[in-house]
Every structure is written in C-alpha cells, then in structure tokens.
Design a protein around this motif. Structure first.
Motif, mmCIF file in Angstrom:
data_model
loop_
_atom_site.group_PDB
_atom_site.id
_atom_site.type_symbol
_atom_site.label_atom_id
_atom_site.label_comp_id
_atom_site.label_asym_id
_atom_site.label_seq_id
_atom_site.Cartn_x
_atom_site.Cartn_y
_atom_site.Cartn_z
ATOM 1 N N ASN A 1 0.857 -1.187 0.000
ATOM 2 C CA ASN A 1 0.000 0.000 0.000
ATOM 3 C C ASN A 1 0.895 1.239 0.000
ATOM 4 O OD1 ASN A 1 -2.533 1.266 0.025
ATOM 5 N ND2 ASN A 1 -2.363 1.680 2.213
ATOM 6 N N GLY A 2 0.549 2.218 -0.829
ATOM 7 C CA GLY A 2 1.327 3.447 -0.882
ATOM 8 C C GLY A 2 2.009 3.674 -2.217
ATOM 9 N N HIS A 3 1.413 3.147 -3.312
ATOM 10 C CA HIS A 3 2.017 3.324 -4.635
ATOM 11 C C HIS A 3 2.200 4.801 -4.984
ATOM 12 C CE1 HIS A 3 0.510 -0.800 -4.819
ATOM 13 N NE2 HIS A 3 1.388 -1.018 -5.786
ATOM 14 N N LYS A 4 1.186 5.590 -4.691
ATOM 15 C CA LYS A 4 1.283 7.007 -5.039
ATOM 16 C C LYS A 4 2.356 7.702 -4.214
ATOM 17 C CE LYS A 4 -1.482 11.211 -5.471
ATOM 18 N NZ LYS A 4 -2.837 11.788 -5.327
ATOM 19 N N ARG A 5 2.444 7.358 -2.951
ATOM 20 C CA ARG A 5 3.461 7.968 -2.090
ATOM 21 C C ARG A 5 4.870 7.613 -2.570
ATOM 22 N NH1 ARG A 5 0.906 5.446 3.106
ATOM 23 N NH2 ARG A 5 -0.623 4.713 1.602
ATOM 24 N N ILE A 6 5.062 6.374 -2.979
ATOM 25 C CA ILE A 6 6.380 5.947 -3.452
ATOM 26 C C ILE A 6 6.680 6.561 -4.821
ATOM 27 C CG2 ILE A 6 7.695 3.933 -4.226
ATOM 28 C CD1 ILE A 6 6.438 2.400 -1.873
ATOM 29 N N TRP A 7 5.677 6.592 -5.708
ATOM 30 C CA TRP A 7 5.862 7.242 -7.009
ATOM 31 C C TRP A 7 6.223 8.714 -6.823
ATOM 32 C CZ3 TRP A 7 2.569 11.265 -8.486
ATOM 33 C CH2 TRP A 7 2.779 11.775 -9.773
ATOM 34 N N ALA A 8 5.497 9.407 -5.954
ATOM 35 C CA ALA A 8 5.761 10.828 -5.725
ATOM 36 C C ALA A 8 7.142 11.041 -5.109
ATOM 37 C CB ALA A 8 4.681 11.427 -4.829
ATOM 38 N N SER A 9 7.588 10.119 -4.285
ATOM 39 C CA SER A 9 8.929 10.219 -3.704
ATOM 40 C C SER A 9 9.986 10.114 -4.792
ATOM 41 C CB SER A 9 9.132 9.121 -2.657
ATOM 42 O OG SER A 9 8.222 9.265 -1.577
#
Length: 248
Positions: free
Chosen positions: A160-168
């Motif tokens: 969970n957290g694809h968007k957070r990792i992509w944005a990072s």
C-alpha cells in the motif's frame, strides 16, 4: 477495559512476572483476556488471575523466534494471526498489563530502487495534477503516512502506498522509511485488494482482477471479488477521474 497505552504492535516487551523471555508484540487484537482461550488452560484471564479480566490481549513472539522468522518486520502494523499460524511461528498471548515495554522496532529506510510495485496495481499518476503533493513530500523528505511493503525476491514489493512511493521518486528522494510486513502471496494480495479495489473504477478493477487471476487460484480471486467488489461497482460505468486526492 483496562488500557496500557504503551503496549502496541512493534513494541519490545518483558514479562512483569519474570517467567517468560523478552519478545515483540506482533498482534494486538481487540479481544479481552476473558474472551481469549488458551488451549487446555481455559481463558487467558483464568490463566492469569492476578491481572484484570478486561485487559486487552497482546500476542507476542519471543526474541529468538522473532529473529529467526521475521528479521525484517518493522512493527508498523500487526502480523495477521493467519500468517503466524501458516508460518508455524510460536506465539504467546498475554494480558496487556502483564507486559512492560522496554523498546520498539524501528521503521527502516529503504532505497526506492529496491521497491517494486504490486503486480495488481492498475492506476497511473500524473505529475502535473499531483505537483503540490509531490512538492510536499520533497519538502518533508518522506511520505506520510508510511507506505507498506513486504520482502520479496531480495527486494521489496508495495502493499500500500504506490502514489506515495511514485511521488517520492518524482520528488528526487533516494530512500524513504517504510513499514515492512512479512506477508505471503495470498495475504499480500488480500491486503492489497482491501486497500485498492473499492476505490478503483470499472476499468482499473477489471485490469486488477485479470492480474489477480493470472497469479492466484480462482477460488481466492472469487473470495477477493466478493469481499471487496460490490455488485454496484461491477456494473458501474467506468468514469475517468483525477488522482490528485487519492493517496494509495
């Protein structure tokens, strides 16, 4: 109900009675000691008469077993009881007030290059739409809340957290703190599905279900569909929507 605010998943604890060795709280179910049954010994409350019967139950893996089975677990979320049973890991239930916290597990920082997406993920993100979101992560130096990953083939796979990792990635970060959960393939798929399928549109959900079918038994995918896809969703018309406010 009695409450020991120090006791939660990821805490390293000791037995106040001095009978058991130190261990790690790996699950903290909302079950009272009076309702938790110990095989051959009655309820947890009956087995611990010196502690309140309305204590909450804490599930502990002793340090030696923990280091052998779950060396990467970071304690951000509990390990499911079904996973503990499947792994054959010895664990023990305690009334929470019998435990004293002595330390806690740390959330590791992992290089982004070592983290792969879930094979079921079916949503793309747009840097222009999410510019403020990306800039906030760049300024903070880390995503919030922590993404959840699992150890996988020498690296890590997003739960969970694809968007957070992509944005990072887009923000130029090289490593971020994450929560590491030791889930097997089936439980990882269910964990992912619970947090993604209800928010997917029809097209995204169809892609994800096809990918689930490619990797899992049909009975498991049918169970996931029943649990996390409503009939209204299955028959809804796909409507493209911006991803600016969706943090998955």
């Amino acid at each position: 109900m009695q409450s020991n605010t120090e006791v939660t998943v990821g805490r390293i604890v000791e037995d106040r009675d001095g009978v058991s060795p130190r261990g790690v709280v790996v699950n903290y179910p909302p079950i009272l000691a009076s309702d938790w049954h110990v095989q051959g010994r009655g309820t947890l409350a009956e087995d611990n008469p010196d502690y309140p019967a309305d204590d909450r139950t804490a599930v502990v893996v002793f340090e030696t077993d923990f280091e052998e089975h779950y060396p990467e677990y970071s304690g951000y979320e509990g390990i499911p009881m079904a996973q503990l049973n499947a792994d054959g890991v010895p664990y023990y239930a305690f009334p929470e007030s019998r435990l004293g916290c002595v330390d806690e597990l740390e959330q590791p920082e992992i290089a982004l290059e070592k983290i792969d997406p879930s094979p079921y993920h079916a949503r793309n993100f747009d840097a222009g739409v999410n510019r403020q979101y990306i800039d906030a992560i760049a300024e903070r130096g880390r995503p919030k809340p922590l993404p959840a990953v699992r150890p996988h083939h020498g690296g890590y796979q997003i739960l969970n957290g694809h968007k957070r990792i992509w944005a990072s990635h887009v923000a130029g970060l090289e490593a971020i703190p994450v929560a590491v959960l030791p889930l097997d393939d089936v439980r990882a798929a269910k964990y992912w599905a619970q947090r993604h399928l209800p928010g997917y549109d029809q097209r995204e959900r169809a892609i994800a279900l096809d990918r689930l079918h490619e990797r899992l038994q049909s009975t498991i995918v049918d169970e996931i569909r029943r649990e996390y896809c409503s009939s209204e969703q299955d028959h809804a018309t796909a409507t493209p929507k911006p991803d600016g406010g969706h943090d998955e």
